[in-house]
Design a protein around this motif. Structure first.
Motif, PDB file in Angstrom:
ATOM      1  N   ILE A 123       0.830  -1.264  -0.071  1.00 34.39           N
ATOM      2  CA  ILE A 123       0.019  -0.069   0.023  1.00 34.39           C
ATOM      3  C   ILE A 123       0.752   1.100   0.042  1.00 34.39           C
ATOM      4  CG2 ILE A 123      -1.654   1.593   1.358  1.00 34.39           C
ATOM      5  CD1 ILE A 123      -2.512  -1.192   2.322  1.00 34.39           C
ATOM      6  N   SER A 124       0.801   2.048  -1.010  1.00 33.41           N
ATOM      7  CA  SER A 124       1.526   3.487  -1.122  1.00 33.41           C
ATOM      8  C   SER A 124       0.537   4.466  -1.654  1.00 33.41           C
ATOM      9  CB  SER A 124       2.747   3.040  -2.099  1.00 33.41           C
ATOM     10  OG  SER A 124       2.367   3.004  -3.360  1.00 33.41           O
ATOM     11  N   SER A 125       1.002   5.660  -1.681  1.00 29.41           N
ATOM     12  CA  SER A 125       0.153   6.563  -2.240  1.00 29.41           C
ATOM     13  C   SER A 125      -0.105   6.432  -3.559  1.00 29.41           C
ATOM     14  CB  SER A 125       1.085   8.018  -2.190  1.00 29.41           C
ATOM     15  OG  SER A 125       2.261   7.953  -2.917  1.00 29.41           O
ATOM     16  N   ASN A 126       0.890   5.503  -4.399  1.00 26.39           N
ATOM     17  CA  ASN A 126       0.474   5.345  -5.891  1.00 26.39           C
ATOM     18  C   ASN A 126      -0.707   4.507  -5.999  1.00 26.39           C
ATOM     19  OD1 ASN A 126       2.524   7.038  -6.797  1.00 26.39           O
ATOM     20  ND2 ASN A 126       3.852   5.300  -6.851  1.00 26.39           N
ATOM     21  N   THR A 127      -0.758   3.410  -4.977  1.00 32.22           N
ATOM     22  CA  THR A 127      -1.659   2.355  -5.285  1.00 32.22           C
ATOM     23  C   THR A 127      -3.066   2.714  -4.691  1.00 32.22           C
ATOM     24  OG1 THR A 127      -0.921   1.059  -3.293  1.00 32.22           O
ATOM     25  CG2 THR A 127       0.136   0.576  -5.246  1.00 32.22           C
ATOM     26  N   VAL A 128      -2.942   3.506  -3.645  1.00 32.63           N
ATOM     27  CA  VAL A 128      -4.222   3.576  -2.685  1.00 32.63           C
ATOM     28  C   VAL A 128      -5.039   4.526  -3.559  1.00 32.63           C
ATOM     29  CG1 VAL A 128      -3.355   5.915  -1.443  1.00 32.63           C
ATOM     30  CG2 VAL A 128      -4.963   4.201  -0.261  1.00 32.63           C
ATOM     31  N   THR A 129      -4.624   5.429  -4.407  1.00 31.40           N
ATOM     32  CA  THR A 129      -5.453   6.670  -4.924  1.00 31.40           C
ATOM     33  C   THR A 129      -6.717   5.836  -5.908  1.00 31.40           C
ATOM     34  OG1 THR A 129      -3.798   8.450  -5.129  1.00 31.40           O
ATOM     35  CG2 THR A 129      -5.567   8.710  -6.656  1.00 31.40           C
ATOM     36  N   GLN A 131      -9.112   4.297  -3.753  1.00 30.37           N
ATOM     37  CA  GLN A 131      -9.961   5.454  -3.194  1.00 30.37           C
ATOM     38  C   GLN A 131     -11.275   5.815  -4.318  1.00 30.37           C
ATOM     39  OE1 GLN A 131      -6.827   8.005  -1.718  1.00 30.37           O
ATOM     40  NE2 GLN A 131      -8.094   8.059   0.227  1.00 30.37           N
ATOM     41  N   ALA A 161      -0.543   6.328   4.026  1.00 37.18           N
ATOM     42  CA  ALA A 161      -1.290   5.575   2.609  1.00 37.18           C
ATOM     43  C   ALA A 161      -2.357   4.637   3.327  1.00 37.18           C
ATOM     44  CB  ALA A 161      -0.484   4.916   1.683  1.00 37.18           C
ATOM     45  N   SER A 162      -1.782   3.999   4.373  1.00 39.17           N
ATOM     46  CA  SER A 162      -3.014   2.964   4.813  1.00 39.17           C
ATOM     47  C   SER A 162      -3.823   3.584   5.819  1.00 39.17           C
ATOM     48  CB  SER A 162      -2.087   2.053   5.894  1.00 39.17           C
ATOM     49  OG  SER A 162      -0.957   1.445   5.431  1.00 39.17           O
ATOM     50  N   GLN A 184      -5.074   6.497   5.010  1.00 38.27           N
ATOM     51  CA  GLN A 184      -6.006   7.145   3.855  1.00 38.27           C
ATOM     52  C   GLN A 184      -7.253   5.958   3.485  1.00 38.27           C
ATOM     53  OE1 GLN A 184      -3.796   8.866   0.476  1.00 38.27           O
ATOM     54  NE2 GLN A 184      -2.691  10.092   2.093  1.00 38.27           N
TER      55      GLN A 184
END
Length: 299
Positions: free
Chosen positions: A54-60, A63, A91-92, A94
């Motif tokens: 889970i990172s900012s790239n994968t979480v967007t 969401q 990210a987690s 978020q």
């Protein structure tokens, strides 16, 4: 041609018969189409995948999928198809907030394949039920952070705390994140847990079977069982399952094996090693900085 009343009546009768026959034939042709439309389910269960780190790239994109589910009137329930060891703390969090927002509007159920640990477990907490397999990896309620790095010799800063930290300050930050993580576990699962708050904070990982016994998960079952549970919670008898494709993993800051193996963190995401920008992790697995092991503290 006869102009008698009997002849006119016969012509009208024949025309009427032809119209009726044409209507019957047209109805026979269109009836299956109309039936299909009439029996098409109006309700849907959306399956959204949380896979890999889970990172900012994968979480967007996840969401965005959750927001679409909330705004789409035909979506009545969501199943999270989880196979992740966790990832970045921010990210987690978020993702947790997005799941919580969705769960406030419709039933959300989680299904763990191989792993639903650390940050991925955090994200699942607002769901109604967590389904696991006997060998799934669940738990690992904890936070990691790199030890502070020294400034470059001769570096000039605008203030003593600019781009710097101490071990005590870093530990305090990690403990703050840990308290939030543990607090969320107790908030959402406290009534079902056989574990104390301190036991949860130890950060142990459990197999799926053990997690069901101690209350970290709810049921042993497949993703289909989770789908049926979500549909039942939404009161659906007739429904369609729609699946969202998992996001691509290109350009990740965090990389991980599915079984909680080595997680690689870029040494300097901004390309300047003197910048002390900590990456807090909620991840199950060994953490490396490129070829070097990061010094880390566990909550």
């Amino acid at each position: 041609m006869s102009n008698s009343p009997d002849g006119s009546s016969m012509t009208r009768a024949q025309s009427y018969a032809l119209v009726v026959a044409a209507a019957v034939l047209l109805s026979a042709i269109l009836a299956p189409v109309a039936y299909d439309r009439a029996t098409q389910p109006d309700s849907r269960v959306a399956v959204i995948t949380i896979e890999g780190a889970i990172s900012s790239n994968t979480v967007t994109p996840i969401q965005e999928d959750l927001r679409e589910a909330r705004e789409n009137e035909s979506i009545d329930a969501v199943v999270l198809n989880v196979d992740s060891p966790g990832g970045g703390a921010a990210a987690s969090e978020q993702l947790y907030l997005s799941v919580q927002r969705t769960a406030a509007e419709m039933p959300v159920v989680a299904s763990v394949k191989s792993a639903g640990a650390s940050g991925a477990y955090y994200a699942m907490l607002p769901t109604e039920d967590i389904y696991v397999t006997p060998a799934s990896i669940v738990g690992s309620v904890g936070v990691r952070g790199a030890a502070p790095t020294p400034s470059l010799p001769g570096e000039i800063k605008s203030g003593p705390d600019k781009a710097s930290s101490t071990a005590d300050r870093r530990r305090a930050q990690i403990e703050t994140l840990q308290r939030a993580f543990v607090g969320s576990v107790m908030k959402h699962r406290g009534d079902d847990l056989e574990l104390s708050r301190s036991e949860v904070a130890h950060g142990k990982v459990y197999t799926g079977a053990r997690a069901v016994d101690n209350g970290m998960a709810d049921e042993i079952g497949s993703s289909q069982d989770a789908i049926r549970r979500a549909a039942d919670a939404a009161g659906l008898d007739d429904y369609e399952v729609v699946r969202k494709e998992p996001p691509t993993t290109g350009g990740l800051l965090l990389l991980s094996t599915d079984d909680g193996g080595t997680v690689v963190v870029e040494k300097s995401p901004v390309g300047y090693d003197a910048v002390d920008a900590p990456t807090y992790l909620m991840v199950y697995g060994t953490v490396n900085t490129q070829d070097e092991v990061i010094g880390n503290v566990s909550a």
